[in-house]
Design an enzyme around this catalytic site. Structure first.
Site: not given
Length: 262
Positions: A48, A50, A80, A147, A195, A216
């Site tokens: 990932d 961010d 998230m 994303g 994903k 995360d």
């Protein structure tokens, strides 16, 4: 006699509780050992971006740049954490931000994203102790699955010597005058479960036998399966749902570097 029987029953119950607890501990230890082996033998590692590869949440930085930080940050936190469907949250946030092409370009130029320590060379990391390059030295394919927005993610990929063909992220759309015109909703990363769809595609295209996903957020965790291993990352922000449910959770990429160097 009754007291003796009750006493024996209590001892048997206590023994059962202790034995069950030890079995659970041993099971976790074996499971964790297997996860480490899978990580070290991975064909591909997907990150990932961010709050994982970079310290920031790209959409929050864009919102701050465009003057709507507070409202968008709360939406990001909920998305998230898995509380809101990802596409719905993305649509709402972008409707608030309405970023122009010029604003996106200025954000990257004036406030470039900061790489997380351990992912790339930095003050804390000695020469050649950098996770992405170490993986690449081992002929492991490295992908960025985000994303976030492709224009920002490609900037990050260039810093890490990851080819743009290994980047999967959302594409912003603009009118001819540069004003915001929405985003490409056909990209798999634009929705919950996206994903996982990308990882499934990678397995079909490259015949990878062992893919690791590192991230995360809830959208990263739900990508396993089809990923073979998920490693939760809390070095920038801790998502409680991920910390509580990930079989392997780290807060520093140095731990993974250590696994590769053993």
């Amino acid at each position: 006699i009754g007291m003796r029987i009750r006493g024996k029953r209590k001892k048997i119950q206590d023994f059962y509780v202790v034995t069950t607890a030890w079995r659970k501990i041993l099971s976790r230890m074996v499971s964790h050992s297997e996860l480490r082996k899978l990580f070290c033998s991975a064909d591909a590692v997907c990150f990932d971006v961010d709050s994982t590869v970079i310290r920031e949440e790209g959409i929050d930085e864009l919102a701050k740049f465009c003057g709507v930080e507070d409202a968008v940050s709360e939406m990001t936190r909920r998305a998230m954490g898995g509380a809101v469907p990802f596409k719905a949250a993305l649509t709402e946030r972008l409707a608030l931000i309405q970023p122009s092409r010029e604003q996106v370009q200025r954000l990257i130029a004036e406030h470039p994203p900061h790489l997380t320590p351990g992912i790339s060379l930095g003050k804390r990391i000695q020469e050649k102790r950098e996770l992405v390059s170490r993986l690449q030295e081992r002929n492991v394919q490295v992908f960025l699955i985000s994303g976030g927005f492709r224009s920002i993610v490609e900037h990050v990929a260039a810093k890490l010597n990851i080819p743009s063909t290994n980047v999967f992220a959302n594409r912003l759309k603009f009118y001819f005058n540069g004003e915001y015109a929405g985003f490409d909703e056909m990209q798999p990363t634009a929705e919950s479960g996206g994903k996982g769809k990308v990882i499934k595609l990678l397995k079909e295209k490259y015949h990878f036998k062992n893919i690791v996903m590192i991230g995360d957020g809830a959208t990263d965790m739900e990508a396993c399966p089809p990923a073979d291993v998920f490693i939760g990352f809390g070095g920038n922000v801790i998502r409680q749902q991920v910390k509580d449910n990930a079989e392997w959770y780290i807060t520093d990429f140095v731990e993974l570097l250590g696994e590769l160097e053993e």
